[in-house]
Design an enzyme around this catalytic site. Structure first.
Site, PDB file in Angstrom:
ATOM      1  N   LYS A  22      15.592  23.831  55.803  1.00  0.00           N
ATOM      2  CA  LYS A  22      14.215  22.974  55.838  1.00  0.00           C
ATOM      3  C   LYS A  22      13.533  23.370  54.377  1.00  0.00           C
ATOM      4  O   LYS A  22      13.116  22.358  53.846  1.00  0.00           O
ATOM      5  CB  LYS A  22      13.415  23.632  56.710  1.00  0.00           C
ATOM      6  CG  LYS A  22      11.998  23.143  56.554  1.00  0.00           C
ATOM      7  CD  LYS A  22      10.939  23.970  57.675  1.00  0.00           C
ATOM      8  CE  LYS A  22      10.483  25.151  57.329  1.00  0.00           C
ATOM      9  NZ  LYS A  22       9.152  25.472  56.463  1.00  0.00           N
ATOM     10  N   ASN A  23      13.830  24.432  53.864  1.00  0.00           N
ATOM     11  CA  ASN A  23      12.855  25.005  52.754  1.00  0.00           C
ATOM     12  C   ASN A  23      13.724  24.440  51.459  1.00  0.00           C
ATOM     13  O   ASN A  23      12.989  24.569  50.485  1.00  0.00           O
ATOM     14  CB  ASN A  23      12.600  26.382  52.728  1.00  0.00           C
ATOM     15  CG  ASN A  23      11.466  26.770  53.618  1.00  0.00           C
ATOM     16  OD1 ASN A  23      10.748  25.745  54.189  1.00  0.00           O
ATOM     17  ND2 ASN A  23      11.206  27.968  53.720  1.00  0.00           N
ATOM     18  N   CYS A 116      -3.438  28.586  55.558  1.00  0.00           N
ATOM     19  CA  CYS A 116      -2.762  28.387  56.862  1.00  0.00           C
ATOM     20  C   CYS A 116      -2.893  29.827  57.498  1.00  0.00           C
ATOM     21  O   CYS A 116      -3.298  30.771  56.836  1.00  0.00           O
ATOM     22  CB  CYS A 116      -1.443  27.945  56.880  1.00  0.00           C
ATOM     23  SG  CYS A 116      -0.186  28.935  56.033  1.00  0.00           S
ATOM     24  N   ARG A 121      -3.487  30.373  50.817  1.00  0.00           N
ATOM     25  CA  ARG A 121      -2.231  29.638  50.157  1.00  0.00           C
ATOM     26  C   ARG A 121      -2.594  29.041  48.649  1.00  0.00           C
ATOM     27  O   ARG A 121      -2.859  27.856  48.429  1.00  0.00           O
ATOM     28  CB  ARG A 121      -1.521  28.489  50.718  1.00  0.00           C
ATOM     29  CG  ARG A 121      -1.049  29.016  52.162  1.00  0.00           C
ATOM     30  CD  ARG A 121      -0.193  30.075  52.097  1.00  0.00           C
ATOM     31  NE  ARG A 121       1.183  29.595  51.787  1.00  0.00           N
ATOM     32  CZ  ARG A 121       2.248  29.351  52.522  1.00  0.00           C
ATOM     33  NH1 ARG A 121       2.039  28.970  53.874  1.00  0.00           N
ATOM     34  NH2 ARG A 121       3.403  28.805  52.115  1.00  0.00           N
ATOM     35  N   ASP A 307       9.977  35.221  55.487  1.00  0.00           N
ATOM     36  CA  ASP A 307      10.227  34.383  56.555  1.00  0.00           C
ATOM     37  C   ASP A 307      11.155  35.085  57.832  1.00  0.00           C
ATOM     38  O   ASP A 307      11.257  34.162  58.808  1.00  0.00           O
ATOM     39  CB  ASP A 307      10.921  33.224  55.930  1.00  0.00           C
ATOM     40  CG  ASP A 307      10.035  32.355  55.198  1.00  0.00           C
ATOM     41  OD1 ASP A 307      10.331  31.512  54.540  1.00  0.00           O
ATOM     42  OD2 ASP A 307       8.843  32.695  55.012  1.00  0.00           O
ATOM     43  N   ARG A 399       8.488  22.601  63.523  1.00  0.00           N
ATOM     44  CA  ARG A 399       8.310  22.344  62.410  1.00  0.00           C
ATOM     45  C   ARG A 399       9.607  22.861  61.650  1.00  0.00           C
ATOM     46  O   ARG A 399       9.933  22.107  60.574  1.00  0.00           O
ATOM     47  CB  ARG A 399       7.058  23.206  61.739  1.00  0.00           C
ATOM     48  CG  ARG A 399       5.756  22.637  62.344  1.00  0.00           C
ATOM     49  CD  ARG A 399       4.811  23.026  61.586  1.00  0.00           C
ATOM     50  NE  ARG A 399       4.915  23.030  59.908  1.00  0.00           N
ATOM     51  CZ  ARG A 399       4.275  23.464  59.241  1.00  0.00           C
ATOM     52  NH1 ARG A 399       3.197  24.219  59.600  1.00  0.00           N
ATOM     53  NH2 ARG A 399       4.497  23.202  57.870  1.00  0.00           N
TER      54      ARG A 399
HETATM   55  C1  EPZ Z   1       7.803  28.946  50.266  1.00  0.00           C
HETATM   56  O1  EPZ Z   1       6.288  28.846  50.243  1.00  0.00           O
HETATM   57  C2  EPZ Z   1       8.328  28.783  51.768  1.00  0.00           C
HETATM   58  N1  EPZ Z   1       7.723  27.280  51.944  1.00  0.00           N
HETATM   59  C3  EPZ Z   1       7.632  29.798  52.538  1.00  0.00           C
HETATM   60  O2  EPZ Z   1       8.293  29.488  53.840  1.00  0.00           O
HETATM   61  C4  EPZ Z   1       8.109  30.817  52.125  1.00  0.00           C
HETATM   62  O3  EPZ Z   1       7.498  32.098  52.979  1.00  0.00           O
HETATM   63  C5  EPZ Z   1       7.287  31.405  50.708  1.00  0.00           C
HETATM   64  O4  EPZ Z   1       8.179  30.241  49.731  1.00  0.00           O
HETATM   65  C6  EPZ Z   1       8.061  32.682  50.201  1.00  0.00           C
HETATM   66  O5  EPZ Z   1       9.333  32.973  50.431  1.00  0.00           O
HETATM   67  C7  EPZ Z   1       8.676  26.405  51.688  1.00  0.00           C
HETATM   68  O6  EPZ Z   1       9.658  26.750  50.790  1.00  0.00           O
HETATM   69  C8  EPZ Z   1       8.299  25.094  51.963  1.00  0.00           C
HETATM   70  P1  EPZ Z   1       5.236  31.121  47.147  1.00  0.00           P
HETATM   71  P2  EPZ Z   1       5.426  28.598  48.718  1.00  0.00           P
HETATM   72  O7  EPZ Z   1       4.425  29.922  46.230  1.00  0.00           O
HETATM   73  O8  EPZ Z   1       6.415  28.400  47.824  1.00  0.00           O
HETATM   74  C9  EPZ Z   1       1.323  33.404  46.079  1.00  0.00           C
HETATM   75  C10 EPZ Z   1       8.296  29.184  56.280  1.00  0.00           C
HETATM   76  O9  EPZ Z   1       8.264  29.830  57.232  1.00  0.00           O
HETATM   77  N2  EPZ Z   1       0.897  32.365  45.314  1.00  0.00           N
HETATM   78  O10 EPZ Z   1       6.708  31.608  46.876  1.00  0.00           O
HETATM   79  O11 EPZ Z   1       4.374  28.083  49.103  1.00  0.00           O
HETATM   80  C11 EPZ Z   1       1.367  33.279  47.333  1.00  0.00           C
HETATM   81  O12 EPZ Z   1      -0.020  33.421  47.966  1.00  0.00           O
HETATM   82  C12 EPZ Z   1       7.504  29.012  54.926  1.00  0.00           C
HETATM   83  O13 EPZ Z   1       9.545  28.394  56.234  1.00  0.00           O
HETATM   84  C13 EPZ Z   1       0.080  32.377  44.260  1.00  0.00           C
HETATM   85  O14 EPZ Z   1      -0.357  33.261  43.946  1.00  0.00           O
HETATM   86  O15 EPZ Z   1       5.275  30.175  48.681  1.00  0.00           O
HETATM   87  C14 EPZ Z   1       2.191  34.297  48.051  1.00  0.00           C
HETATM   88  O16 EPZ Z   1       1.541  35.357  48.029  1.00  0.00           O
HETATM   89  C15 EPZ Z   1       6.185  29.858  55.230  1.00  0.00           C
HETATM   90  N3  EPZ Z   1      -0.189  31.115  43.442  1.00  0.00           N
HETATM   91  C16 EPZ Z   1       3.188  34.179  46.964  1.00  0.00           C
HETATM   92  O17 EPZ Z   1       2.758  33.816  45.918  1.00  0.00           O
HETATM   93  C17 EPZ Z   1       0.430  30.192  43.424  1.00  0.00           C
HETATM   94  O18 EPZ Z   1       0.160  29.273  42.655  1.00  0.00           O
HETATM   95  C18 EPZ Z   1       4.416  33.674  47.484  1.00  0.00           C
HETATM   96  O19 EPZ Z   1       4.097  32.089  47.649  1.00  0.00           O
HETATM   97  C19 EPZ Z   1       1.421  30.003  44.677  1.00  0.00           C
HETATM   98  C20 EPZ Z   1       1.689  31.192  45.422  1.00  0.00           C
END
Ligand code: EPZ
Length: 420
Positions: A22-23, A116, A121, A307, A399
């Site tokens: 998915k990701n 969420c 996020r 995850d 999802r």
């Molecule tokens: C991806 O989300 C995945 N989703 C998430 O999987 C996964 O948990 C996450 O990466 C971490 O591995 C998809 O790929 C669709 P991040 P993403 O930006 O990219 C902070 C699932 O269950 N951050 O890597 O949105 C954020 O708050 C889902 O399949 C900022 O501070 O996550 C978090 O603490 C849930 N500023 C950390 O970074 C930003 O601009 C990692 O978030 C962006 C993120």
């Protein structure tokens, strides 16, 4: 809305095939916006999130049809640079159309994804990245509005307070493919899904190297062409079934799994007393009689994945002792605790950690799913609990897990899907 009714305690056996990732699929779908030519994606998982992204791409000028389990993506000649609120709000992953729209069309208006249940996020790193490439960005009325005649390659550090950003890295990598000159992303996310996106972009004619490492270098090109690409198996679905095998004390074959991507999980499972046999045909788990408690902290890849945190928490609920789980990526990602406690687990929150006192058995109960991975943890608990568990709001599960009830029934589980 659907609910699942599970009769716990059935031994699981046979084999399960892991679906496409998915990701990886979501950003790869977004990357098709970078070309007007036809793209073919194979082994695409049929999920709610995939359908949401398909709907969004259709609103942005794509014609998309399923041909068995192949997805054919073409351009319908229309061009639209606006990803509107009702689409993005239902799925945060939609944010990854920002980079492709901006670099292909010179402008993008993408709704802020909002938060969420797993936490706030933010998208500050996405904005920092496109600004570094020369975009002018405003945030107004819940939208990111980004404009740039032509993006210009540059070096950008994309690490935030919680480390790298997966989709932030994806967005900037995609934006840089059509920018002028060279872009270097420092503190890039190393997740296999980012690597897979880079491989797909290179199939389209992009020039990316260093994917899978914290430094990714992209040489901008004039144009990208269509590509025919097979999605790799879903690393998190695979890890979920490995943890289910250990928790249900069952052994079954897990096919289409790249176990090398789960080394952080493997390292912990060995300490818990779980043996895993992995070869090219698949993976078989040999669970121990007694699960040893092992504390973990989640980290960005190659650390223990956030995850799989909820699913691992469910496993530790049955361990012979106390363990502590900390999630450094999403410190509030503990919605599953209250529901697991309703099933007899003994878990309490302390700041950004969960303290788990293992119990001998869980008891079935009516519970409510809250997010994708918490729902998976509840299904695992229901499969091992004494008696009946009813899980409501399983749309969260749908999802990210393709046909999960059918896969579990094939393994011998007693699980029924009913209308709520
Ligand atoms: C991806 O989300 C995945 N989703 C998430 O999987 C996964 O948990 C996450 O990466 C971490 O591995 C998809 O790929 C669709 P991040 P993403 O930006 O990219 C902070 C699932 O269950 N951050 O890597 O949105 C954020 O708050 C889902 O399949 C900022 O501070 O996550 C978090 O603490 C849930 N500023 C950390 O970074 C930003 O601009 C990692 O978030 C962006 C993120």
């Amino acid at each position: 809305m659907d609910k699942l009714i599970i009769e716990g305690g059935k031994p699981l056996k046979g084999e399960v095939k892991i679906s496409g990732s998915k990701n990886a699929t979501l950003p790869v779908l977004a990357a098709t916006l970078l070309t007007d030519e036809t793209c073919i994606l194979r082994n695409v998982p049929k999920l709610t999130d995939t359908n949401t992204m398909i709907k969004l791409l259709k609103s942005l000028g794509k014609e998309i049809d399923w041909d068995k389990d192949k997805l054919i993506i073409m351009s319908n000649g229309k061009v639209n640079h606006i990803a509107d609120y009702k689409m993005v709000a239902t799925m945060r992953g939609s944010i990854c159309v920002l980079g492709p729209l901006l670099t292909k069309l010179g402008e993008a208006k993408v709704s802020l994804p909002g938060g969420c249940v797993i936490g706030v996020r933010p998208v500050d790193l996405h904005i920092k990245g496109v600004e570094a490439l020369g975009a002018k960005v405003d945030v107004d009325a819940g939208y990111i509005i980004a404009k740039a005649k032509r993006l210009k390659g540059s070096r950008v550090y994309l690490g935030g307070a919680s480390g790298p950003s997966v989709l932030g890295t994806a967005n900037i990598m995609m934006a840089a493919t059509l920018a002028d000159g060279e872009t270097i992303i420092e503190c890039a996310a190393c997740e296999p899904e980012v690597e897979e996106l880079a491989n797909f972009l290179n199939e389209m004619g992009a020039r990316i190297r260093g994917q899978g490492s914290p430094r990714i270098v992209i040489q901008g090109v004039k144009k990208l062409h269509g590509a025919d690409y097979k999605m790799a198996p879903d690393r998190i679905e695979a890890g979920t079934f490995v943890l289910l095998s250990a928790m249900s004390k069952s052994t079954f074959m897990i096919r289409d799994i790249d176990y090398q991507q789960l080394m952080a999980l493997d390292d912990i499972l060995i300490k818990v007393g779980v043996q895993v046999e992995a070869d090219k045909s698949g993976v078989r788990v040999k669970p121990p009689k007694i699960l040893k408690p092992m504390s973990i902290t989640t980290y960005p890849y190659p650390g223990f994945p956030t995850d799989l945190q909820a699913q691992y928490t469910a496993l530790m609920a049955m361990a012979n002792g106390v363990s502590v789980i900390r999630d450094t990526v999403f410190p509030d990602r503990f919605m599953h605790i209250a529901e697991l406690n309703r099933m007899g687990a003994r878990i309490r929150r302390e700041g950004g950690s969960a303290i788990i006192e293992g119990v001998k058995s869980l008891c079935g109960a009516p519970v409510v799913a809250s997010d994708l991975r918490a729902s998976a943890a509840l299904v695992m608990a229901g499969l091992v609990a004494r008696g009946k568990t009813e899980i409501r709001r399983v749309y969260h599960l749908d999802r990210g897990y393709e046909n999960i009830d059918k896969k579990l029934i094939a393994l011998g589980a007693s699980i029924k899907r009913e209308k709520e």
